[in-house]
Structures are given as structure tokens and as C-alpha cells.
Scaffold this active site. Sequence first.
Site, short mmCIF file in Angstrom:
data_model
loop_
_atom_site.label_atom_id
_atom_site.label_comp_id
_atom_site.label_asym_id
_atom_site.label_seq_id
_atom_site.Cartn_x
_atom_site.Cartn_y
_atom_site.Cartn_z
N ASP A 188 0.82 -1.19 0.11
CA ASP A 188 -0.19 -0.24 0.10
C ASP A 188 0.92 1.23 -0.17
O ASP A 188 1.83 1.26 0.66
CB ASP A 188 -0.86 0.01 1.36
CG ASP A 188 -1.97 0.73 1.22
OD1 ASP A 188 -2.06 1.44 0.04
OD2 ASP A 188 -2.64 1.04 2.10
N GLY A 189 0.24 2.17 -0.57
CA GLY A 189 1.12 3.62 -0.44
C GLY A 189 1.59 4.06 -1.65
O GLY A 189 2.40 5.06 -1.91
N ARG B 189 -11.64 2.24 -9.09
CA ARG B 189 -10.86 3.20 -9.27
C ARG B 189 -11.04 3.93 -10.85
O ARG B 189 -11.60 3.32 -11.70
CB ARG B 189 -9.36 2.76 -9.26
CG ARG B 189 -8.97 2.26 -7.69
CD ARG B 189 -7.52 2.28 -7.63
NE ARG B 189 -7.33 1.93 -6.13
CZ ARG B 189 -6.25 2.21 -5.41
NH1 ARG B 189 -5.27 2.51 -6.27
NH2 ARG B 189 -6.14 2.04 -4.20
N HIS C 277 2.65 3.14 -9.15
CA HIS C 277 2.40 1.68 -9.37
C HIS C 277 3.58 1.21 -9.98
O HIS C 277 3.98 -0.05 -9.75
CB HIS C 277 1.18 1.38 -10.35
CG HIS C 277 -0.20 2.15 -9.32
ND1 HIS C 277 -0.27 1.74 -8.05
CD2 HIS C 277 -1.12 2.58 -9.75
CE1 HIS C 277 -1.49 1.99 -7.46
NE2 HIS C 277 -2.05 2.78 -8.78
N GLU D 126 0.72 -13.04 12.56
CA GLU D 126 1.13 -12.06 13.23
C GLU D 126 0.95 -10.83 12.06
O GLU D 126 1.37 -11.11 10.99
CB GLU D 126 2.53 -12.28 13.82
CG GLU D 126 2.75 -13.20 14.79
CD GLU D 126 2.08 -13.11 16.03
OE1 GLU D 126 2.00 -11.85 16.52
OE2 GLU D 126 1.52 -13.87 16.85
N ARG E 278 -5.17 -2.03 8.73
CA ARG E 278 -6.45 -3.06 8.50
C ARG E 278 -6.30 -3.88 7.36
O ARG E 278 -5.08 -3.84 6.69
CB ARG E 278 -7.68 -1.94 8.11
CG ARG E 278 -7.24 -1.03 6.78
CD ARG E 278 -8.63 -0.13 6.46
NE ARG E 278 -8.25 0.64 5.38
CZ ARG E 278 -7.78 1.94 5.55
NH1 ARG E 278 -7.76 2.36 6.90
NH2 ARG E 278 -7.47 2.54 4.44
N LEU F 9 10.54 -21.03 -4.31
CA LEU F 9 9.68 -20.17 -3.80
C LEU F 9 8.49 -20.15 -4.17
O LEU F 9 8.25 -20.30 -5.44
CB LEU F 9 10.63 -18.82 -3.92
CG LEU F 9 9.29 -17.24 -3.31
CD1 LEU F 9 9.16 -17.50 -1.80
CD2 LEU F 9 10.18 -16.13 -3.77
N GLY G 136 0.05 5.41 -4.43
CA GLY G 136 -0.51 6.62 -4.83
C GLY G 136 0.05 7.68 -3.98
O GLY G 136 0.60 9.01 -4.68
N ARG G 137 0.43 7.76 -2.68
CA ARG G 137 0.61 8.81 -2.00
C ARG G 137 2.51 8.92 -2.34
O ARG G 137 2.97 10.09 -2.17
CB ARG G 137 0.51 8.27 -0.62
CG ARG G 137 -0.65 8.68 0.14
CD ARG G 137 -0.86 7.99 1.57
NE ARG G 137 -1.27 6.57 1.16
CZ ARG G 137 -1.39 5.68 2.04
NH1 ARG G 137 -1.26 5.98 3.15
NH2 ARG G 137 -1.81 4.53 1.78
N TRP G 138 2.93 7.65 -2.54
CA TRP G 138 4.37 8.10 -2.96
C TRP G 138 4.52 8.91 -4.24
O TRP G 138 5.46 9.79 -4.22
CB TRP G 138 4.93 6.63 -3.22
CG TRP G 138 6.43 6.60 -3.39
CD1 TRP G 138 7.63 6.56 -2.61
CD2 TRP G 138 7.11 6.48 -4.88
NE1 TRP G 138 8.52 6.54 -3.38
CE2 TRP G 138 8.56 6.49 -4.61
CE3 TRP G 138 6.62 6.70 -6.15
CZ2 TRP G 138 9.19 6.47 -5.58
CZ3 TRP G 138 7.40 6.76 -7.29
CH2 TRP G 138 8.77 6.64 -6.97
N SER H 208 -8.39 -4.93 4.82
CA SER H 208 -9.02 -4.56 3.67
C SER H 208 -9.34 -5.99 2.91
O SER H 208 -9.19 -5.86 1.40
CB SER H 208 -8.05 -3.76 3.03
OG SER H 208 -7.82 -2.59 3.57
C1 FPP Z 1 -2.11 0.30 -3.50
O1 FPP Z 1 -1.52 1.76 -3.42
C2 FPP Z 1 -1.38 -0.32 -4.44
C3 FPP Z 1 -2.37 -1.14 -5.34
C4 FPP Z 1 -3.82 -0.99 -5.54
C5 FPP Z 1 -1.73 -1.93 -6.37
C6 FPP Z 1 -0.66 -2.66 -6.18
C7 FPP Z 1 0.24 -2.97 -7.40
C8 FPP Z 1 1.49 -2.89 -7.57
C9 FPP Z 1 2.42 -2.88 -6.36
C10 FPP Z 1 2.35 -2.82 -8.96
C11 FPP Z 1 1.93 -3.72 -9.82
C12 FPP Z 1 1.56 -5.25 -9.44
C13 FPP Z 1 0.92 -5.91 -10.15
C14 FPP Z 1 0.92 -7.44 -9.79
C15 FPP Z 1 0.41 -5.58 -11.46
P1 FPP Z 1 -2.53 2.63 -3.56
O2 FPP Z 1 -2.85 3.12 -4.91
O3 FPP Z 1 -3.76 2.48 -2.58
O4 FPP Z 1 -1.57 3.82 -2.66
P2 FPP Z 1 -2.56 4.99 -2.02
O5 FPP Z 1 -3.24 4.24 -0.69
O6 FPP Z 1 -1.19 5.77 -1.48
O7 FPP Z 1 -3.26 5.82 -2.81
#
Ligand code: FPP
Length: 245
Positions: free
Chosen positions: A23-24, A74, A40, A210, A197, A134, A26-28, A199
Site C-alpha cells: 500500500d501507498g 478506481r 504503481h 502475526e 487494516r 519459492l 499513490g501517496r508516494w 481490507s
Molecule cells: C496500493 O497503493 C497498491 C495497489 C492498489 C496496487 C498494487 C500494485 C503494485 C504494487 C504494482 C503492480 C503489481 C501488479 C501485480 C500488477 P494505492 O494506490 O492504494 O496507494 P495510496 O493508498 O497511497 O493511494
Amino acid sequence: MSTDVATEIGDLTVPQHVAIIMDGNGRWARQRMRPRTMGHAAGLEVLREIIRAGLELNIGFLTFFGFSTENWNRPADEVSFLIDLLRRYLQREVVKLHEQGVRLRFIGNRDRFDDDIRALLVNAEQLTRQNTALNVTIALSYGGREEIVSAARRLAEAAVRGDIAVDEIDETRFEAALFTASLPAPDLLIRTSGEKRLSNFLLWQTAYTEFVFTDVLWPDFSAEHLQQAVAEFGSRDRRFGGIIG
Ligand code: FPP
């Protein structure tokens, strides 16, 4: 699902199965005043790095939340970017992962993906099915509640057909009807970006998992952060509902 196992490597107690909510992104990207899609793309690089780290640490199973059922809501351009990223990842990386001995699996509802993506998913699973270095599972169009409902439906159908008696439905049968039937339960779940959370991820499977939450945004997550989470896991006292030994 088998019982949870952890092995000692050096000073680290390495969990057998680590699940990760990435997660994160978008914020990054926002912090850098760039479009969310850039986050992404950076996140995908980190996914690669963490798979490498998983191989080095000898983690048996790594499971990533790539795309949730809710993520379809989205904006269309973000969804199509993520699908394209997935398509290119499958086209380019599967052979490399195969060479490293990685077994790939995908969990979730594939019905909403185009035929070409569905074919790539099947191809990746087939190609890598004998690998043992793996086990990487990527959840795509996945929702834990949907998974539980579909398991209940499959068992109900089997009961209506007369294939099983209702009182034969127990936890073992239920687990066998989940997408994760062939996976052990996660020992450790990591979520990045400060959100605390689940989600709708692996709701059934995380009963005794854990949790480690970190403020690090997924594109900044690294092998060292994984090691730190593993070290924290090693310091936890897992009792599975029992008493202090
Ligand atoms: C959450 O960040 C991330 C996602 C919804 C997508 C996860 C995808 C990747 C890590 C890259 C691609 C992977 C595949 C398998 C194609 P967010 O967008 O919710 O970030 P935010 O909470 O900061 O808005």
C-alpha cells in the site's frame, strides 16, 4: 492448509509464509507530484526486489495483494494502467522467475480479466508448477468475503448433489474449497503505508497470523524492511489460542 512452521536461519526465525499488502503507491507518487500510475510502476520494481529477497531469506511462500475486487472502482485510466502493468509483467518476467525456481499462483476472480490475461495467468502457473524454491502467489481481483462466499456455495452445491453430507462440512473441507487450498496459512502479514487494516485480504487464512504494520510506503519498501518485519515476527510469542508455555 498445513500447520504453521518457522525455520531458524542465523539469528532470524524465518516465517514459512509471508503475506504482504502493498500500500501507498499513490501517496508516494503524490509526494513527488507525479501521477499515481508512476507509484504503481515503482511498486512493481519493489515487488521484484521482495521476491529476490524472499528467495535469499528462504521464505517458503510469499503472497501479495496485487489488485482487490474494490480496485475495479478506481478511475478507468488507473485500472487500465494496472492491467497493462500486469500484462507486461507476465509477458516479461515469468520465464525469469521460472529460471529462479519460483512457482507462481494467482488467486481471485479471473472472470473480469480479458482472455489474453487469463491465458497468461494459466501459462505462468503451468510453466512453474514443478518449482519449489519459492511459492509466489499474487491476489488479483481478489476479495476475502467473495472467496468465503464462493467456497460456501461450492460446498452447498456438492451437498445438494449428494456428493457430501452436510455434517461432513468442517474446517478442513472449507479450507479445501478456498482459492488458497494448496497454501499454508500466513505466519506473518505485512502492510505498508501506515494503514492498519486487512481490507478484505485473506480473511479466513489470517486467523492466527502475526501482523506487522509499517509507515514505509510500498515503493520505498526494501529487503531490509522485510528483514526487520521478519525479525519482529521472531520476537512474537505465538500461542494459537493456547496459554503461555
Ligand atoms: C496500493 O497503493 C497498491 C495497489 C492498489 C496496487 C498494487 C500494485 C503494485 C504494487 C504494482 C503492480 C503489481 C501488479 C501485480 C500488477 P494505492 O494506490 O492504494 O496507494 P495510496 O493508498 O497511497 O493511494
